[in-house]
Design a protein around this motif. Structure first.
Motif, short mmCIF file in Angstrom:
data_model
loop_
_atom_site.label_atom_id
_atom_site.label_comp_id
_atom_site.label_asym_id
_atom_site.label_seq_id
_atom_site.Cartn_x
_atom_site.Cartn_y
_atom_site.Cartn_z
N SER A 1 43.39 37.86 53.13
CA SER A 1 44.57 38.20 53.85
C SER A 1 45.00 36.90 54.40
CB SER A 1 44.22 39.33 55.08
OG SER A 1 43.99 40.23 54.61
N ALA A 2 43.94 35.87 54.97
CA ALA A 2 44.24 34.77 55.48
C ALA A 2 44.94 33.82 54.44
CB ALA A 2 43.21 34.14 56.46
N LEU A 3 44.16 33.75 53.31
CA LEU A 3 44.56 32.89 52.24
C LEU A 3 45.60 33.05 51.22
CD1 LEU A 3 41.02 31.83 50.52
CD2 LEU A 3 42.80 30.36 51.48
N LEU A 4 46.06 34.58 51.27
CA LEU A 4 46.93 34.97 50.23
C LEU A 4 48.21 34.12 50.35
CD1 LEU A 4 47.40 37.18 47.76
CD2 LEU A 4 48.10 38.66 49.58
N PRO A 5 49.00 33.90 51.54
CA PRO A 5 50.15 33.37 51.76
C PRO A 5 50.20 31.81 51.02
CG PRO A 5 49.69 34.49 53.76
CD PRO A 5 48.49 34.59 52.90
N HIS A 6 49.02 31.19 51.21
CA HIS A 6 48.91 29.86 50.86
C HIS A 6 48.22 29.60 49.45
CE1 HIS A 6 49.58 29.68 55.14
NE2 HIS A 6 48.73 30.63 55.47
N ASP A 7 47.34 30.44 48.90
CA ASP A 7 46.55 30.06 47.72
C ASP A 7 46.16 31.40 47.36
OD1 ASP A 7 45.05 29.19 45.89
OD2 ASP A 7 44.13 27.67 47.02
N PRO A 8 47.29 32.22 46.63
CA PRO A 8 46.92 33.42 45.95
C PRO A 8 45.62 33.42 45.08
CG PRO A 8 49.26 33.16 45.83
CD PRO A 8 48.57 31.71 46.35
N ASP A 9 45.83 32.46 44.04
CA ASP A 9 44.69 32.48 42.92
C ASP A 9 43.32 32.33 43.73
OD1 ASP A 9 46.53 32.50 41.26
OD2 ASP A 9 46.58 30.46 40.68
N LEU A 10 43.03 31.72 44.67
CA LEU A 10 41.78 31.53 45.46
C LEU A 10 41.44 32.68 46.13
CD1 LEU A 10 39.29 29.61 46.00
CD2 LEU A 10 40.71 28.90 48.24
N SER A 11 42.57 33.42 46.78
CA SER A 11 42.12 34.47 47.58
C SER A 11 41.55 35.65 46.52
CB SER A 11 43.27 35.02 48.46
OG SER A 11 44.37 35.29 47.62
N TYR A 12 42.18 35.77 45.43
CA TYR A 12 41.91 37.01 44.75
C TYR A 12 40.50 36.44 43.79
CZ TYR A 12 46.02 39.74 44.50
OH TYR A 12 46.95 40.55 45.24
N LYS A 13 40.53 35.04 43.57
CA LYS A 13 39.09 34.87 43.00
C LYS A 13 37.59 35.10 44.07
CE LYS A 13 36.59 30.80 41.20
NZ LYS A 13 36.60 29.46 40.64
N LEU A 14 38.23 35.06 45.23
CA LEU A 14 37.07 35.10 46.33
C LEU A 14 36.66 36.30 46.69
CD1 LEU A 14 36.95 33.02 49.23
CD2 LEU A 14 37.04 35.41 49.78
N ALA A 15 37.93 37.36 46.66
CA ALA A 15 37.71 38.68 46.89
C ALA A 15 37.17 39.53 45.91
CB ALA A 15 39.25 39.34 47.45
N LEU A 16 37.41 39.14 44.51
CA LEU A 16 36.94 39.94 43.49
C LEU A 16 35.18 39.42 43.26
CD1 LEU A 16 39.75 39.30 40.82
CD2 LEU A 16 38.89 41.31 41.94
N ARG A 17 35.04 38.39 43.68
CA ARG A 17 33.56 37.97 43.82
C ARG A 17 32.73 38.79 44.74
NH1 ARG A 17 31.23 32.86 43.07
NH2 ARG A 17 32.42 32.62 41.26
N ALA A 18 33.46 38.72 45.94
CA ALA A 18 32.75 39.61 47.06
C ALA A 18 32.56 40.99 46.73
CB ALA A 18 33.54 39.38 48.29
N MET A 19 33.46 41.70 45.77
CA MET A 19 33.40 43.20 45.50
C MET A 19 32.20 43.84 45.32
SD MET A 19 35.91 45.10 46.12
CE MET A 19 35.70 46.49 45.14
N ARG A 20 31.08 43.06 44.92
CA ARG A 20 29.85 43.30 44.37
C ARG A 20 28.98 43.93 45.45
NH1 ARG A 20 28.09 37.08 43.15
NH2 ARG A 20 28.09 36.64 45.41
N LEU A 21 28.04 44.73 45.21
CA LEU A 21 27.07 45.45 46.19
C LEU A 21 25.76 45.41 45.19
CD1 LEU A 21 26.66 46.37 48.94
CD2 LEU A 21 27.35 48.86 48.12
N PRO A 22 25.07 44.21 45.22
CA PRO A 22 23.89 44.11 44.28
C PRO A 22 22.62 45.36 44.62
CG PRO A 22 24.48 41.70 45.27
CD PRO A 22 25.34 42.91 45.77
N VAL A 23 22.48 45.30 45.74
CA VAL A 23 21.52 46.42 46.08
C VAL A 23 21.65 47.58 45.35
CG1 VAL A 23 22.55 47.44 48.06
CG2 VAL A 23 19.90 47.14 47.89
N LEU A 24 22.81 48.21 45.15
CA LEU A 24 23.21 49.31 44.46
C LEU A 24 23.26 48.91 42.75
CD1 LEU A 24 25.57 51.30 46.58
CD2 LEU A 24 23.10 51.62 46.52
N GLU A 25 23.94 48.06 42.53
CA GLU A 25 24.34 47.79 40.99
C GLU A 25 22.94 47.64 40.40
OE1 GLU A 25 26.67 44.28 41.65
OE2 GLU A 25 28.39 45.36 42.45
N ASN A 26 22.00 46.87 40.87
CA ASN A 26 20.73 46.56 40.11
C ASN A 26 19.85 47.76 40.26
OD1 ASN A 26 21.83 44.27 39.71
ND2 ASN A 26 20.55 43.09 41.22
#
Length: 370
Positions: A299-324
């Motif tokens: 939310s903080a990055l979106l108005p200033h750097d949309p590409d970075l904000s989406y890259k970061l949020a998509l990376r954070a979507m994982r939940l390895p303890v369940l995925e693995n």
């Protein structure tokens, strides 16, 4: 943290310190003395429907040293203020060496800051805070160099055992919160509580920096630290609450150009941090998830750097303890996501909250993309 501050009182005489330590030890030895992490091991109810702990896990739990709310204060009995390096740091704005030579344990160094603030030494606390942040920056750069040499191998394996067993967020000494408050207090020049950019004292490596930008930087460093989920309901809940507390403080900052630059720089470093960052490409299976933190960053990055904000949020979507661990679950239902990990010890009591935060992050991204 209160008792650590008392033990670390720069004015405390040896006789007085000895009396306090005797009293603390007496309280510490009581059977009813609260434990530091609130984790009473085998006495906790099995509220997650996980499989029973095996004998080796139970014996490991029972063999761990008992740590009460007074243990850290008692351990601090050997700490003093006579170190020449430490004295140069807190007595001069010109001496800019990092604090790592004096204190390698970050929470303990931050406890010194807390003690200085508590006992009426705000300038000295501020100087030590800047030195600690310089140390964290050096550490971050070294970790980036280490990861560069290991990146190919780690990406091929897709897993890592590298982790921080002691996280700074949710830590009993609240190191990140302590540094953040010390820095922001220096930026409150009026009674209205408004935070202003105050240049870091002369002699620091980057004289264009402000204490406010340092406050944001250290908060991002702390929350982005890759660390293992602690044991017990109390400790896990404390991680969530401390993270939310830090984020609420960050949200009070008005994002001007200087703070946006700090935000962008630190987000890039976190993405490139490998297993040392909670937002790195490969992280430990039992790492504390970054969903709540990433939602703020997005939310903080979106108005200033949309590409970075989406890259970061998509990376954070994982939940390895369940995925693995899905392969260990019900394989007859490939889309079934187990809500507990039977082989996991300690159990993740806050898993429901974490999954809801994951959903909120996804919802925030989808809403912004419309």
């Amino acid at each position: 943290a209160l008792w650590v501050c008392i033990i670390l009182n720069p004015h405390c005489k040896l006789e007085e310190k000895s009396c306090w330590l005797q009293q603390l030890q007496k309280w510490n030895d009581l059977d009813v003395c609260p434990l530091e992490d609130g984790n009473y091991g085998h006495e906790l109810p099995n509220i997650t429907n996980a499989l029973p702990q095996n004998a080796s896990h139970r014996s490991d739990s029972l063999s761990r040293p008992r740590r009460t709310v007074f243990t850290r204060a008692i351990e601090g009995r050997e700490l003093h203020w006579q170190d020449s390096h430490l004295q140069r740091i807190i007595s001069s704005d010109v001496y800019i060496a990092p604090a790592c030579q004096q204190e390698k344990h970050v929470p303990t160094a931050c406890a010194r800051v807390d003690a200085l603030r508590s006992h009426g030494y705000p300038k000295e606390a501020l100087r030590l805070t800047v030195a600690i942040i310089n140390t964290l920056r050096l550490q971050q750069q070294r970790q980036l160099e280490i990861y560069k040499h290991q990146k190919k191998e780690l990406l091929q394996r897709g897993t890592t055992t590298i982790t921080n067993l002691e996280g700074w967020v949710g830590h009993p000494l609240d190191p990140i919160g302590c540094l953040f408050l010390t820095l922001t207090e220096a930026c409150r020049l009026n009674d209205d509580g408004y935070l202003e950019h105050v240049p870091v004292a002369a002699g620091c490596p980057d004289s264009s920096e402000s204490y406010l930008s340092l406050a944001m930087e250290v908060a991002l460093m702390g929350m982005g630290q890759q660390r293992v989920m602690p044991e017990g309901l109390y400790a896990q809940d404390k991680v969530c609450r401390n993270e939310e507390q830090l984020l609420s403080r960050l949200q009070e900052l008005q994002l001007d150009d200087e703070l946006v630059q700090t935000l962008q720089k630190q987000c890039i470093l976190l993405l490139e941090g490998g297993p040392f960052s909670g937002l790195g490409e490969v992280i430990h299976r039992e790492s504390v998830p970054m969903h709540t933190f990433a939602k703020y960053l997005f939310s903080a990055l979106l108005p200033h750097d949309p590409d970075l904000s989406y890259k970061l949020a998509l990376r954070a979507m994982r939940l390895p303890v369940l995925e693995n661990s899905t392969s260990a679950g019900d394989t007859s239902h490939p889309h079934h996501m187990v809500s507990v990990v039977p082989s996991r010890y300690p159990r993740w009591f806050t898993l429901g909250h974490l999954e809801s935060q994951q959903c909120e992050l996804a919802s925030t991204m989808l809403t912004a993309a419309k």
